[in-house]
Design an enzyme around this catalytic site. Structure first.
Site, mmCIF file in Angstrom:
data_model
loop_
_atom_site.group_PDB
_atom_site.id
_atom_site.type_symbol
_atom_site.label_atom_id
_atom_site.label_comp_id
_atom_site.label_asym_id
_atom_site.label_seq_id
_atom_site.Cartn_x
_atom_site.Cartn_y
_atom_site.Cartn_z
ATOM 1 N N GLY A 195 0.858 -1.184 0.000
ATOM 2 C CA GLY A 195 0.000 0.000 0.000
ATOM 3 C C GLY A 195 0.885 1.222 0.000
ATOM 4 O O GLY A 195 2.092 1.127 0.202
ATOM 5 N N GLY A 205 2.755 3.613 1.429
ATOM 6 C CA GLY A 205 3.292 3.799 2.774
ATOM 7 C C GLY A 205 3.878 5.179 2.979
ATOM 8 O O GLY A 205 4.183 5.573 4.111
ATOM 9 N N LYS A 233 4.366 12.201 -2.933
ATOM 10 C CA LYS A 233 5.190 11.064 -2.498
ATOM 11 C C LYS A 233 6.210 11.574 -1.487
ATOM 12 O O LYS A 233 6.953 12.517 -1.779
ATOM 13 C CB LYS A 233 5.885 10.470 -3.728
ATOM 14 N N ARG A 271 3.736 13.525 -8.039
ATOM 15 C CA ARG A 271 3.734 12.617 -9.179
ATOM 16 C C ARG A 271 2.387 12.720 -9.882
ATOM 17 O O ARG A 271 1.345 12.771 -9.235
ATOM 18 C CB ARG A 271 3.983 11.195 -8.680
ATOM 19 N N ARG A 314 -2.006 -0.698 -10.158
ATOM 20 C CA ARG A 314 -0.861 -1.589 -10.394
ATOM 21 C C ARG A 314 -1.338 -3.028 -10.508
ATOM 22 O O ARG A 314 -2.438 -3.351 -10.045
ATOM 23 C CB ARG A 314 0.103 -1.493 -9.196
ATOM 24 N N ASP A 325 4.101 -4.618 -7.800
ATOM 25 C CA ASP A 325 3.512 -3.355 -7.326
ATOM 26 C C ASP A 325 4.089 -2.171 -8.099
ATOM 27 O O ASP A 325 3.607 -1.052 -7.956
ATOM 28 C CB ASP A 325 3.745 -3.167 -5.819
ATOM 29 N N ASN A 326 5.101 -2.416 -8.913
ATOM 30 C CA ASN A 326 5.684 -1.340 -9.712
ATOM 31 C C ASN A 326 5.385 -1.526 -11.200
ATOM 32 O O ASN A 326 6.136 -1.059 -12.054
ATOM 33 C CB ASN A 326 7.192 -1.262 -9.482
ATOM 34 N N ASP A 352 7.858 4.243 -10.688
ATOM 35 C CA ASP A 352 8.813 3.960 -9.616
ATOM 36 C C ASP A 352 10.260 4.020 -10.099
ATOM 37 O O ASP A 352 10.800 3.053 -10.629
ATOM 38 C CB ASP A 352 8.540 2.617 -8.934
HETATM 39 P P1 AMP Z 1 9.095 0.959 -3.455
HETATM 40 O O1 AMP Z 1 10.353 0.204 -3.224
HETATM 41 O O2 AMP Z 1 9.275 2.450 -3.548
HETATM 42 O O3 AMP Z 1 8.278 0.418 -4.577
HETATM 43 O O4 AMP Z 1 8.232 0.792 -2.122
HETATM 44 C C1 AMP Z 1 7.769 -0.453 -1.686
HETATM 45 C C2 AMP Z 1 6.793 -0.271 -0.546
HETATM 46 O O5 AMP Z 1 7.435 0.302 0.591
HETATM 47 C C3 AMP Z 1 5.618 0.648 -0.863
HETATM 48 O O6 AMP Z 1 4.480 0.126 -0.221
HETATM 49 C C4 AMP Z 1 6.040 1.952 -0.253
HETATM 50 O O7 AMP Z 1 4.943 2.763 0.068
HETATM 51 C C5 AMP Z 1 6.768 1.484 0.995
HETATM 52 N N1 AMP Z 1 7.748 2.473 1.460
HETATM 53 C C6 AMP Z 1 8.910 2.810 0.865
HETATM 54 N N2 AMP Z 1 9.562 3.737 1.596
HETATM 55 C C7 AMP Z 1 8.803 4.000 2.678
HETATM 56 C C8 AMP Z 1 8.936 4.879 3.812
HETATM 57 N N3 AMP Z 1 10.002 5.671 3.966
HETATM 58 N N4 AMP Z 1 7.949 4.876 4.720
HETATM 59 C C9 AMP Z 1 6.880 4.080 4.579
HETATM 60 N N5 AMP Z 1 6.705 3.238 3.551
HETATM 61 C C10 AMP Z 1 7.641 3.189 2.612
HETATM 62 MG MG MG Z 2 6.866 1.248 -5.684
#
Ligand code: AMP
Ligand code: MG
Length: 478
Positions: free
Chosen positions: A82, A84, A105, A168, A175, A244-245, A254
């Protein structure tokens, strides 16, 4: 006039698919980059204080902030995720009727933050802004970037880093993992509603098909085959092709550990977290295929009530991916070679060139551009001979097609960029920005957003890295 004209259809979906959550205010928002061209394209109104709106310190009129729920296979392992560290402010409807997600973001914690702080560091947000805008200029479908706002707050990573928020813009943030989420929850109502929503936004023609879910799968396969073929054409390595990407819209999303190749080497990996090379350049087509099989699995209950019928139909569909990709890849590489017609041996011809590039360590971008400019290949004198068989075959191929060399080269200059965001230049620009100097970032952005028409002053940005400048790994922005 309000800056955005919001009509947020996602907020009308079953509540299981998202959480309503506002961005968390930040200490001292400062607008670092603003994409005036994109703002004009979107028909945005004026704002008194973009920094306040695009940091989450003030909510724009009509906003319905929410974090989307999704799941994903990350490096092959299934996880519930989700947003995050992101919130959708709303869907902006442009004057021409097109609908765009406006997402912050790095906007703070959400119910999906798990152990994360919900924040983002300046470097990765500037990287996403730069590379996504470069991809758009390369005519590759992608999410866009409207702004980067510095938060005036540090984020804790291995060291303390300046924090930032990226705005963004995407035709949606749906996704493969969004469907996986509803399927994993066995929430049929949410799954069906997400299907209808996605059909309306991205595949209205599929909505009229006998089996809309199957038609959506097929439409997504076509989009993703074309997208990944275009990545391959410019040497782009996404780096984190988790489900998810991967979007249903067919936009690249992403820009964490992504990078462009310099020397052509199919096994290139940049991501520091991809130790197995799962997402290496050459693995991107089979990984896209693998991800689409996950989409097919999630859609099964909507394809046919009889599971064995659904599986047979989905299987038959996903098996077509390699052929779709082959078609898309050939289209990209024929254009790169200035060819206007199709011949049986075109794959072999392109591979002959790519093999010579790999064997000689030729820079991919500069190699293709040299062909387009009618210049010698950019390799050491003793390596020029490696290209002779290809050059002879290529000239014969153009002659058979009846294309004069001048015309082929003119076409090729429109298909082969002279400038990509080279990793070492990106890192230099981000380092300067971290020290408060945005000038290198602005210069690089200007150059990479006009990639087919280089200016003399862009020459230093076109050169491959010297050995000591080479960047081995890029890092996720978490
Ligand atoms: P990503 O690697 O950017 O595709 O992120 C993978 C997951 O980790 C997604 O659900 C993001 O929302 C969550 N995420 C990445 N960085 C953070 C952060 N600093 N705080 C909370 N959630 C994060
Ligand atoms: Mg991502």
């Amino acid at each position: 006039m309000a800056p955005f004209r919001f009509d947020t259809s996602y907020a009308r979906l079953p509540e299981a698919l998202f959480a309503r959550v506002a961005p968390e205010p930040v200490r001292a928002p400062r607008l670092l980059v603003f994409n005036a061209g994109l703002a004009a394209e979107l028909g945005l109104g004026a704002a008194d204080d973009w920094a306040a709106l695009l940091s989450g310190n003030a909510l724009p009129e009509g906003a319905t902030p929410l974090a989307m729920a999704y799941a994903g296979h990350q490096f092959g392992h299934f996880t519930l995720l989700g947003d995050g560290r992101a919130v959708l402010l709303g869907e902006h409807v442009a004057p021409d009727g097109r609908r765009f997600d406006i997402q912050l973001k790095g906007s703070g914690r959400t119910p999906f933050s798990r152990m994360g702080d919900g924040r983002a560091a300046l470097g990765p947000m500037l990287r996403e802004y730069l590379v996504s805008e470069a991809m758009h200029a390369l005519r590759i479908p992608t999410t866009r970037s409207l702004a980067v706002v510095a938060t005036g707050e540090p984020v804790v990573r291995e060291t303390l880093l300046p924090g930032a928020i990226l705005t963004r813009v995407a035709s949606s943030h749906i996704r493969v993992g969004s469907f996986q989420f509803a399927a994993a929850k066995r929430d049929r109502e949410a799954l069906a509603a997400l299907l209808d929503h996605t059909l309306a936004r991205h595949a209205p023609e599929a909505a009229a098909a006998e089996r809309p879910a199957l038609a959506l799968l097929e439409a997504t396969m076509v989009r993703q085959s074309e997208l990944v073929a275009r990545w391959m054409g410019v040497g782009f390595i996404h780096g984190v092709m988790n489900t998810d990407n991967m979007t249903l819209s067919g936009e690249t999303i992403d820009y964490g550990p992504c990078a462009f190749m310099d020397a052509f080497e199919p096994m290139t990996v940049f991501s520091s977290i991809d130790r197995q090379g799962r997402y290496a350049y050459t693995n991107q087509p089979p990984i896209a295929h693998w991800n689409l099989v996950r989409l097919a699995e999630a859609l099964l209950p909507l394809i046919d009530p009889d599971e064995s019928v659904a599986i047979a139909l989905a299987n038959a569909a996903v098996q077509r991916f390699p052929a779709l990709f082959e078609t898309a890849w050939l289209e990209v590489f024929r254009a790169k070679l200035g060819l206007a017609t199709a011949e049986e041996g075109d794959r072999a011809l392109a591979e002959q060139l790519l093999s010579a590039m790999r064997d000689t360590g030729c820079d991919m971008t500069n190699g293709f551009r040299a062909l387009a400019e009618g210049e010698p290949m950019p390799v050491a004198a003793e390596d020029l001979a490696a290209f002779a068989p290809f050059l002879a075959a290529w000239e014969a191929r153009l002659a058979r097609e009846g294309t004069p060399a001048d015309l082929a080269r003119a076409r090729m200059r429109a298909a082969n960029p002279a400038i990509i965001p080279r990793n070492h230049r990106v890192e230099q620009a981000l380092a300067a920005a971290g020290a408060g100097d945005m000038a290198p970032f602005e210069a690089l952005l200007t150059a990479v957003t006009r990639p087919f028409a280089p200016r003399p002053e862009d020459a230093p940005l076109r050169a491959p890295p010297l050995p000591h400048e080479r960047v081995q790994a890029t890092f996720c922005g978490t």
